[in-house]
Design a protein around this motif. Structure first.
Motif, PDB file in Angstrom:
ATOM      1  N   ALA A  60       3.853 -10.071  10.156  1.00 13.54           N
ATOM      2  CA  ALA A  60       2.393 -10.174  10.109  1.00 13.54           C
ATOM      3  C   ALA A  60       1.893 -10.042   8.681  1.00 13.54           C
ATOM      4  N   ALA A  61       2.504  -9.146   7.941  1.00 16.02           N
ATOM      5  CA  ALA A  61       2.100  -8.970   6.550  1.00 16.02           C
ATOM      6  C   ALA A  61       2.376 -10.215   5.733  1.00 16.02           C
ATOM      7  N   LEU A  62       3.548 -10.822   5.974  1.00 16.90           N
ATOM      8  CA  LEU A  62       3.897 -12.027   5.226  1.00 16.90           C
ATOM      9  C   LEU A  62       2.928 -13.152   5.525  1.00 16.90           C
ATOM     10  N   VAL A  63       2.596 -13.340   6.799  1.00 15.37           N
ATOM     11  CA  VAL A  63       1.693 -14.430   7.169  1.00 15.37           C
ATOM     12  C   VAL A  63       0.298 -14.177   6.654  1.00 15.37           C
ATOM     13  N   SER A  64      -0.171 -12.922   6.758  1.00 16.54           N
ATOM     14  CA  SER A  64      -1.546 -12.634   6.396  1.00 16.54           C
ATOM     15  C   SER A  64      -1.819 -12.847   4.918  1.00 16.54           C
ATOM     16  N   CYS A  65      -0.792 -12.702   4.085  1.00 19.22           N
ATOM     17  CA  CYS A  65      -1.031 -12.842   2.656  1.00 19.22           C
ATOM     18  C   CYS A  65      -0.609 -14.205   2.137  1.00 19.22           C
ATOM     19  N   GLU A  66      -0.134 -15.087   3.004  1.00 15.42           N
ATOM     20  CA  GLU A  66       0.380 -16.365   2.527  1.00 15.42           C
ATOM     21  C   GLU A  66      -0.702 -17.177   1.842  1.00 15.42           C
ATOM     22  N   ASP A  67      -1.902 -17.238   2.452  1.00 15.29           N
ATOM     23  CA  ASP A  67      -2.947 -18.091   1.900  1.00 15.29           C
ATOM     24  C   ASP A  67      -3.334 -17.690   0.487  1.00 15.29           C
ATOM     25  N   PHE A  68      -3.608 -16.372   0.280  1.00 15.55           N
ATOM     26  CA  PHE A  68      -4.084 -16.020  -1.049  1.00 15.55           C
ATOM     27  C   PHE A  68      -2.988 -16.018  -2.082  1.00 15.55           C
ATOM     28  N   LEU A  69      -1.727 -16.006  -1.641  1.00 14.33           N
ATOM     29  CA  LEU A  69      -0.634 -16.086  -2.616  1.00 14.33           C
ATOM     30  C   LEU A  69      -0.406 -17.501  -3.108  1.00 14.33           C
ATOM     31  N   THR A  70      -0.926 -18.487  -2.388  1.00 10.59           N
ATOM     32  CA  THR A  70      -0.752 -19.866  -2.812  1.00 10.59           C
ATOM     33  C   THR A  70      -2.025 -20.468  -3.378  1.00 10.59           C
ATOM     34  N   LYS A  71      -3.053 -19.657  -3.564  1.00  8.17           N
ATOM     35  CA  LYS A  71      -4.309 -20.092  -4.153  1.00  8.17           C
ATOM     36  C   LYS A  71      -4.529 -19.335  -5.450  1.00  8.17           C
ATOM     37  N   THR A  72      -5.552 -19.734  -6.184  1.00  9.63           N
ATOM     38  CA  THR A  72      -5.934 -18.965  -7.342  1.00  9.63           C
ATOM     39  C   THR A  72      -6.464 -17.633  -6.870  1.00  9.63           C
ATOM     40  N   PRO A  73      -5.818 -16.523  -7.175  1.00  6.98           N
ATOM     41  CA  PRO A  73      -6.181 -15.240  -6.570  1.00  6.98           C
ATOM     42  C   PRO A  73      -7.633 -14.858  -6.761  1.00  6.98           C
ATOM     43  N   SER A  74      -8.200 -15.125  -7.945  1.00  8.97           N
ATOM     44  CA  SER A  74      -9.560 -14.692  -8.212  1.00  8.97           C
ATOM     45  C   SER A  74     -10.579 -15.395  -7.331  1.00  8.97           C
ATOM     46  N   ASN A  75     -10.191 -16.515  -6.717  1.00  9.68           N
ATOM     47  CA  ASN A  75     -11.099 -17.209  -5.816  1.00  9.68           C
ATOM     48  C   ASN A  75     -11.078 -16.635  -4.418  1.00  9.68           C
ATOM     49  N   ARG A  76     -10.184 -15.714  -4.138  1.00 13.06           N
ATOM     50  CA  ARG A  76      -9.987 -15.245  -2.782  1.00 13.06           C
ATOM     51  C   ARG A  76     -10.425 -13.791  -2.576  1.00 13.06           C
ATOM     52  N   ASP A  94     -10.916  -4.302  -5.812  1.00 17.01           N
ATOM     53  CA  ASP A  94     -11.025  -3.834  -4.433  1.00 17.01           C
ATOM     54  C   ASP A  94      -9.712  -4.026  -3.690  1.00 17.01           C
ATOM     55  N   TYR A  95      -9.009  -5.130  -3.967  1.00 16.27           N
ATOM     56  CA  TYR A  95      -7.833  -5.443  -3.172  1.00 16.27           C
ATOM     57  C   TYR A  95      -6.718  -4.423  -3.354  1.00 16.27           C
ATOM     58  N   PHE A  96      -6.394  -4.070  -4.575  1.00 13.55           N
ATOM     59  CA  PHE A  96      -5.291  -3.132  -4.823  1.00 13.55           C
ATOM     60  C   PHE A  96      -5.778  -1.682  -4.742  1.00 13.55           C
ATOM     61  N   SER A  97      -6.493  -1.384  -3.678  1.00 14.32           N
ATOM     62  CA  SER A  97      -7.138  -0.076  -3.564  1.00 14.32           C
ATOM     63  C   SER A  97      -6.354   0.920  -2.720  1.00 14.32           C
ATOM     64  N   ASN A  98      -5.274   0.451  -2.043  1.00 12.19           N
ATOM     65  CA  ASN A  98      -4.483   1.376  -1.247  1.00 12.19           C
ATOM     66  C   ASN A  98      -3.070   0.832  -1.094  1.00 12.19           C
ATOM     67  N   GLU A  99      -2.167   1.659  -0.593  1.00  5.62           N
ATOM     68  CA  GLU A  99      -0.773   1.261  -0.491  1.00  5.62           C
ATOM     69  C   GLU A  99      -0.578   0.095   0.452  1.00  5.62           C
ATOM     70  N   THR A 100      -1.324   0.053   1.550  1.00 13.23           N
ATOM     71  CA  THR A 100      -1.164  -1.031   2.521  1.00 13.23           C
ATOM     72  C   THR A 100      -1.365  -2.380   1.857  1.00 13.23           C
ATOM     73  N   MET A 119      -0.294  -9.625  -9.955  1.00 17.07           N
ATOM     74  CA  MET A 119      -0.135  -8.279  -9.396  1.00 17.07           C
ATOM     75  C   MET A 119       0.002  -7.248 -10.511  1.00 17.07           C
ATOM     76  N   ILE A 120       0.827  -7.550 -11.514  1.00 17.50           N
ATOM     77  CA  ILE A 120       1.066  -6.600 -12.601  1.00 17.50           C
ATOM     78  C   ILE A 120      -0.214  -6.331 -13.388  1.00 17.50           C
ATOM     79  N   GLU A 121      -0.992  -7.377 -13.647  1.00 11.12           N
ATOM     80  CA  GLU A 121      -2.202  -7.213 -14.452  1.00 11.12           C
ATOM     81  C   GLU A 121      -3.323  -6.509 -13.692  1.00 11.12           C
ATOM     82  N   ASN A 122      -3.368  -6.672 -12.372  1.00 11.89           N
ATOM     83  CA  ASN A 122      -4.514  -6.184 -11.613  1.00 11.89           C
ATOM     84  C   ASN A 122      -4.248  -4.916 -10.816  1.00 11.89           C
ATOM     85  N   MET A 123      -2.991  -4.518 -10.682  1.00 11.27           N
ATOM     86  CA  MET A 123      -2.719  -3.255  -9.993  1.00 11.27           C
ATOM     87  C   MET A 123      -3.366  -2.049 -10.659  1.00 11.27           C
ATOM     88  N   PRO A 124      -3.555  -2.015 -11.991  1.00 11.06           N
ATOM     89  CA  PRO A 124      -4.209  -0.848 -12.589  1.00 11.06           C
ATOM     90  C   PRO A 124      -5.584  -0.531 -12.006  1.00 11.06           C
TER      91      PRO A 124
END
Length: 609
Positions: free
Chosen positions: A16-32, A37-43, A110-115
């Protein structure tokens, strides 16, 4: 091991995790989404990290067949175009497209925005997922180094994937230095607790990072030792960063950490089946497997590897060669005296891995009607008289479509022991205790007596010596190193490009074209009597004869033309599948494609292309 409801639930959550993130991983992340806000928790960090697994984990076919199919240990109906005489060029080359670099853009995002989420999660959790991202950045750069040598070091997000095509290439030694920083971070900060060291061995953790580091450092250390020059430039190594000895030392350190952890061990049991357990089960032997790609029939995560190995049309008719079979020792630890032995007899008294890799007498399979019968070699897809059984689920049902549910190890503890043994030998630290805890342990697992090459009981193998040292191609390899090379073939063949990468890093590429006297792939030995009367093997008669006799299994044309068979001695001898190949030093890298050079002339072409 049996599936539990907990384990199935874990697979479902992962899927479920793999499917749920497929769309935004294949698009320009900043458009999604907004990164702060996104990297706000471990989940959410885990969801993005699982998406990277989906994007980069080696495919089932890459793990179980891959580039090893185009080496000396496997014959194919047709070879890869890279080795065909006078065919491959920059004009024909693919690669170096946006899709080759797009994964790095996701990782760098991910590396640039996780902070943004650093103060919102536990520091150890944050460091773990930063380590996962840096693991994947190191991994992808290493894959590109193996293809092109000098590549760009890409450590920041660009607006579009295509922008990366305009990046200049950096020196290989600098890029490896930078990826080593990444993998060291992953080794230090990724977790090792049960939540991350899951039974399926798929989720990235410190153990997987250490295993990849050991593998990468052995590859690069031996590449620097056996290649005088950087193949991208044709110039000597600059030595501005790690030396070959530094890299061997780093491999040794990573191996010692894995060995010392006590988490992994060789999977043992009946020596006639323990090896096969590693490749034919949905539930992988997790005591040995460090990293894997998991199959699961209940979730319809299946593959078609058995079909690809056993079809006259679906793939390349992958067939073992005499070169592979001859590598296996006798059970008493001695090499075979001669390889001119009938296929019906040459499995007797041999390393039990042989019959678990290549189909031997007594091999059986399950028919669709529920009966078990002896499995006969099928000459419609067997080019050499030998047939692979490693990776194959011997059920008739699995011989069609994607019906295989065997999970696949990517890196195993046995490989770590072999990396450790090789690096210790290359740095002059090998002794009998190291041997017995590495190569010796692996051989004993398979029923083979361990004989240390430095002992009085050891006798050099003239077949193995001639193979690497006999024609000027080899580098005067020591007996101990020869035996480690043997063990890497017999233990790791047809696993995630190991044989291909070994030949490349040892500068033994010419072996690929040489094979049998430059004529083609060498198969079974056919005696004069067998040539006249046929070979009885598992209730199946091999027959050989003139090309005009279409009833024959292997029509011997005697012309030596490509795609024909011949017998090495005229009317008896080795069965040879004739197929001329070529090798030149430039083939240690692929050329930069003409299309890529047209777009960015500053890339420059690899040496010799």
């Amino acid at each position: 091991m049996k599936n539990s409801m907990t384990r199935i639930a874990a697979y479902i959550c992962l899927a479920a995790a793999l499917v749920s993130c497929e769309d935004f991983l294949t698009k320009t992340p900043s458009n999604r989404f907004s990164a702060d806000d996104y990297f706000s928790n471990e989940t959410r960090m885990r969801m993005f990290a699982n998406g990277l697994i989906q994007g980069a984990l080696p495919a089932f076919s890459t793990i179980a067949i891959g580039l090893d199919a185009y080496t000396d240990i496997c014959a194919t109906k047709n070879s890869t175009t890279l080795y065909l005489p006078g065919i491959y060029s920059a004009d024909r080359a693919g690669g170096w497209t946006a899709s080759d670099f797009s994964f790095l853009r996701r990782v760098n995002y991910m590396i640039e925005n996780m902070p943004y989420g650093e103060d919102k999660v536990d520091p150890d959790i944050y460091a773990h997922y930063m380590g996962v991202a840096r693991f994947w950045r190191a991994y992808r750069h290493w894959q590109l180094i193996k293809e092109y040598s000098d590549i760009p070091w890409l450590d920041h997000v660009v607006d579009k994937d295509e922008d990366m095509l305009y990046a200049p290439r950096d020196d290989r030694e600098y890029v490896f230095h930078k990826l080593l920083e990444d993998i060291d971070y992953a080794c230090t900060h990724c977790m090792t607790s049960q939540a991350y060291n899951v039974e399926s061995r798929t989720v990235i953790n410190a153990y997987i990072a250490l295993a990849l580091k050991a593998k990468m450092c052995l590859y690069e250390g031996s590449y620097r030792k056996y290649h005088r020059t950087n193949p991208a430039s044709g110039k000597e190594w600059n030595g501005n960063y790690e030396t070959a000895d530094d890299l061997y030392a780093a491999a040794i350190d990573a191996c010692r950490q894995l060995i010392g952890s006590g988490v992994f061990s060789l999977h043992t049991g009946n020596p006639m089946s323990a090896y096969s357990d590693l490749f034919l089960s949905e539930d992988i032997p997790s005591e040995e497997v460090i990293w894997s790609r998991q199959a699961n029939e209940a979730m319809n995560i299946m593959h078609q590897t058995t079909l690809e190995y056993n079809s006259p049309t679906a793939a390349q008719k992958y067939s073992p060669t005499k070169e592979l079979v001859s590598m296996y020792l006798n059970l008493d630890g001695t090499p075979v005296a001669t390889d001119k032995v009938s296929v019906a007899d040459e499995f007797t008294g041999r390393d039990y891995r042989l019959a678990q890799t290549v189909m031997g007498p007594g091999h059986t399979w399950l028919l669709n009607n529920g009966t078990v019968e002896a499995k006969a070699p099928n000459w419609t897809y067997v080019l050499t008289g030998y047939e692979f059984c490693k990776w194959n689920i011997e059920k008739q049902y699995c011989y069609t479509a994607s019906r295989c549910n065997n999970s696949m190890p990517i890196i195993r503890y046995a490989e770590i022991l072999l990396i450790y043994a090789e690096a210790m030998e290359e740095t002059g630290q090998m002794d009998e205790s190291v041997w017995e805890s590495t190569v010796g342990a692996i051989r004993r697992r398979s029923g083979v007596t361990s004989i240390y090459p430095g002992s009085a009981a050891y006798k050099a193998d003239p077949i193995l010596t001639a193979y690497y040292n006999g024609d000027g191609i080899g580098k005067d390899v020591s007996n101990t190193m020869l035996e480690i090379r043997r063990e890497r073939v017999t233990e790791l063949c047809m696993e995630w490009n190991n044989r291909h990468d070994d030949l490349y890093r040892w500068a033994e590429g010419p072996i690929i074209a040489r094979r049998y006297q430059g004529r083609g792939w060498r198969g079974i030995w056919v005696t004069q009597a067998e040539a006249n009367n046929g070979i009885s093997f598992n209730y199946f008669d091999y027959t050989v004869g003139q090309a005009s006799n279409t009833a024959r299994n292997y029509p011997v044309a005697k012309t030596g033309a490509d795609l024909t068979w011949s017998l090495s001695e005229g009317n008896y001898g080795y069965l040879v599948y004739n197929y001329a190949l070529e090798w030149s030093e430039k083939m240690y890298t692929y050329p930069i494609s003409t299309k890529a050079l047209t777009l960015n002339p500053g890339l420059g072409q690899n040496y010799g292309w």
